[in-house]
Write a protein that holds these residues in place. Structure first.
Motif, PDB file in Angstrom:
ATOM      1  N   GLY A 128       9.332  55.332  22.884  1.00 19.02           N
ATOM      2  CA  GLY A 128       8.635  55.556  24.140  1.00 19.02           C
ATOM      3  C   GLY A 128       7.289  54.859  24.124  1.00 19.02           C
ATOM      4  O   GLY A 128       6.652  54.735  23.072  1.00 19.02           O
ATOM      5  N   TRP A 182       3.603  53.853  26.699  1.00 15.36           N
ATOM      6  CA  TRP A 182       2.749  53.870  27.898  1.00 15.36           C
ATOM      7  C   TRP A 182       1.716  52.800  27.659  1.00 15.36           C
ATOM      8  O   TRP A 182       0.949  52.862  26.686  1.00 15.36           O
ATOM      9  CB  TRP A 182       2.095  55.237  28.035  1.00 15.36           C
ATOM     10  CG  TRP A 182       1.274  55.429  29.268  1.00 15.36           C
ATOM     11  CD1 TRP A 182       1.679  56.045  30.418  1.00 15.36           C
ATOM     12  CD2 TRP A 182      -0.096  55.051  29.482  1.00 15.36           C
ATOM     13  NE1 TRP A 182       0.648  56.058  31.333  1.00 15.36           N
ATOM     14  CE2 TRP A 182      -0.446  55.452  30.789  1.00 15.36           C
ATOM     15  CE3 TRP A 182      -1.051  54.400  28.725  1.00 15.36           C
ATOM     16  CZ2 TRP A 182      -1.709  55.228  31.329  1.00 15.36           C
ATOM     17  CZ3 TRP A 182      -2.310  54.171  29.253  1.00 15.36           C
ATOM     18  CH2 TRP A 182      -2.622  54.594  30.552  1.00 15.36           C
ATOM     19  N   ASP A 202       6.511  60.916  26.797  1.00 10.98           N
ATOM     20  CA  ASP A 202       6.863  60.989  28.215  1.00 10.98           C
ATOM     21  C   ASP A 202       5.751  60.271  28.978  1.00 10.98           C
ATOM     22  O   ASP A 202       4.640  60.789  29.086  1.00 10.98           O
ATOM     23  CB  ASP A 202       6.982  62.439  28.666  1.00 10.98           C
ATOM     24  CG  ASP A 202       7.288  62.584  30.143  1.00 10.98           C
ATOM     25  OD1 ASP A 202       7.377  61.561  30.865  1.00 10.98           O
ATOM     26  OD2 ASP A 202       7.451  63.737  30.583  1.00 10.98           O
ATOM     27  N   ASP A 262      15.382  54.087  27.394  1.00 12.25           N
ATOM     28  CA  ASP A 262      15.425  53.632  28.788  1.00 12.25           C
ATOM     29  C   ASP A 262      15.268  52.112  28.847  1.00 12.25           C
ATOM     30  O   ASP A 262      14.781  51.482  27.918  1.00 12.25           O
ATOM     31  CB  ASP A 262      14.333  54.295  29.622  1.00 12.25           C
ATOM     32  CG  ASP A 262      14.638  55.757  29.940  1.00 12.25           C
ATOM     33  OD1 ASP A 262      15.756  56.217  29.637  1.00 12.25           O
ATOM     34  OD2 ASP A 262      13.746  56.429  30.485  1.00 12.25           O
ATOM     35  N   ASP A 269       9.134  60.543  21.216  1.00  5.25           N
ATOM     36  CA  ASP A 269       9.254  61.610  22.225  1.00  5.25           C
ATOM     37  C   ASP A 269       8.206  61.505  23.339  1.00  5.25           C
ATOM     38  O   ASP A 269       7.978  62.452  24.083  1.00  5.25           O
ATOM     39  CB  ASP A 269       9.205  62.989  21.568  1.00  5.25           C
ATOM     40  CG  ASP A 269       7.873  63.292  20.892  1.00  5.25           C
ATOM     41  OD1 ASP A 269       7.010  62.404  20.826  1.00  5.25           O
ATOM     42  OD2 ASP A 269       7.704  64.428  20.420  1.00  5.25           O
ATOM     43  N   LYS A 311      10.550  55.766  28.477  1.00  6.24           N
ATOM     44  CA  LYS A 311      11.001  56.677  27.427  1.00  6.24           C
ATOM     45  C   LYS A 311      11.931  55.931  26.479  1.00  6.24           C
ATOM     46  O   LYS A 311      12.582  54.954  26.863  1.00  6.24           O
ATOM     47  CB  LYS A 311      11.750  57.857  28.043  1.00  6.24           C
ATOM     48  CG  LYS A 311      10.873  58.790  28.837  1.00  6.24           C
ATOM     49  CD  LYS A 311      11.696  59.943  29.382  1.00  6.24           C
ATOM     50  CE  LYS A 311      10.813  60.903  30.173  1.00  6.24           C
ATOM     51  NZ  LYS A 311      11.600  62.028  30.709  1.00  6.24           N
ATOM     52  N   LYS A 312      12.024  56.428  25.256  1.00  8.98           N
ATOM     53  CA  LYS A 312      12.917  55.843  24.260  1.00  8.98           C
ATOM     54  C   LYS A 312      14.327  55.788  24.834  1.00  8.98           C
ATOM     55  O   LYS A 312      14.826  56.762  25.392  1.00  8.98           O
ATOM     56  CB  LYS A 312      12.896  56.667  22.975  1.00  8.98           C
ATOM     57  CG  LYS A 312      13.803  56.119  21.895  1.00  8.98           C
ATOM     58  CD  LYS A 312      13.762  56.964  20.649  1.00  8.98           C
ATOM     59  CE  LYS A 312      14.703  56.373  19.609  1.00  8.98           C
ATOM     60  NZ  LYS A 312      14.587  57.082  18.334  1.00  8.98           N
TER      61      LYS A 312
END
Length: 138
Positions: A54, A56, A19, A39, A17, A36-37
């Motif tokens: 997800g 970063w 972002d 994408d 989850d 994100k998961k």
């Protein structure tokens, strides 16, 4: 112990989850990869992939000879310094420092300074090493 030929270092947070824009806001920097998961994102080589979770991620330039301490310091130096913020992120997302170690011979290694180890630990991050051995002649 010989000098490490080359090193690659990155910092990442991962969770279904996650972002990426929220992480960027909290840490004060844009990632090299933020997805994100589910994408689609592109690898450095331009290959499109669907994110299974997800993420970063932000990295440091590869260094030769290897300099893991310096690369970790460079990454942390670009980001939020409040350790409480880091600990909150690590409770919500799996955070890790990834170190790619590239060997040119069979007897190379690294040594991390106590300050580097402490900086990783106080942020509640995992430390992950991938070691790539020297190619042996035929």
């Amino acid at each position: 112990m010989g000098i490490l030929h080359k090193s690659a270092v990155s910092l990442g947070f991962y969770n279904d989850d996650l972002d990426p824009s929220r992480i960027s806001e909290i840490l004060g920097a844009e990632p090299d990869v933020g997805v994100k998961k589910g994408d689609v994102w592109k690898t450095v080589g331009g290959v499109e992939k669907v994110a299974i979770t997800g993420s970063w991620r932000i990295g440091s330039e590869r260094r030769s000879p290897g300099d893991v301490d310096g690369q970790i310091q460079d990454i942390f130096g670009k980001l939020e310094s409040d350790i409480g913020v880091w600990r909150q992120l690590s409770e919500l997302y799996q955070g890790r420092v990834f170190c790619g170690l590239f060997l040119a011979s069979g007897n190379e290694g690294i040594r991390l300074q106590p300050e580097t180890v402490a900086a990783i630990g106080e942020r509640s991050l995992l430390l992950d090493f991938d070691i790539y051995g020297a190619e042996l002649p035929d």
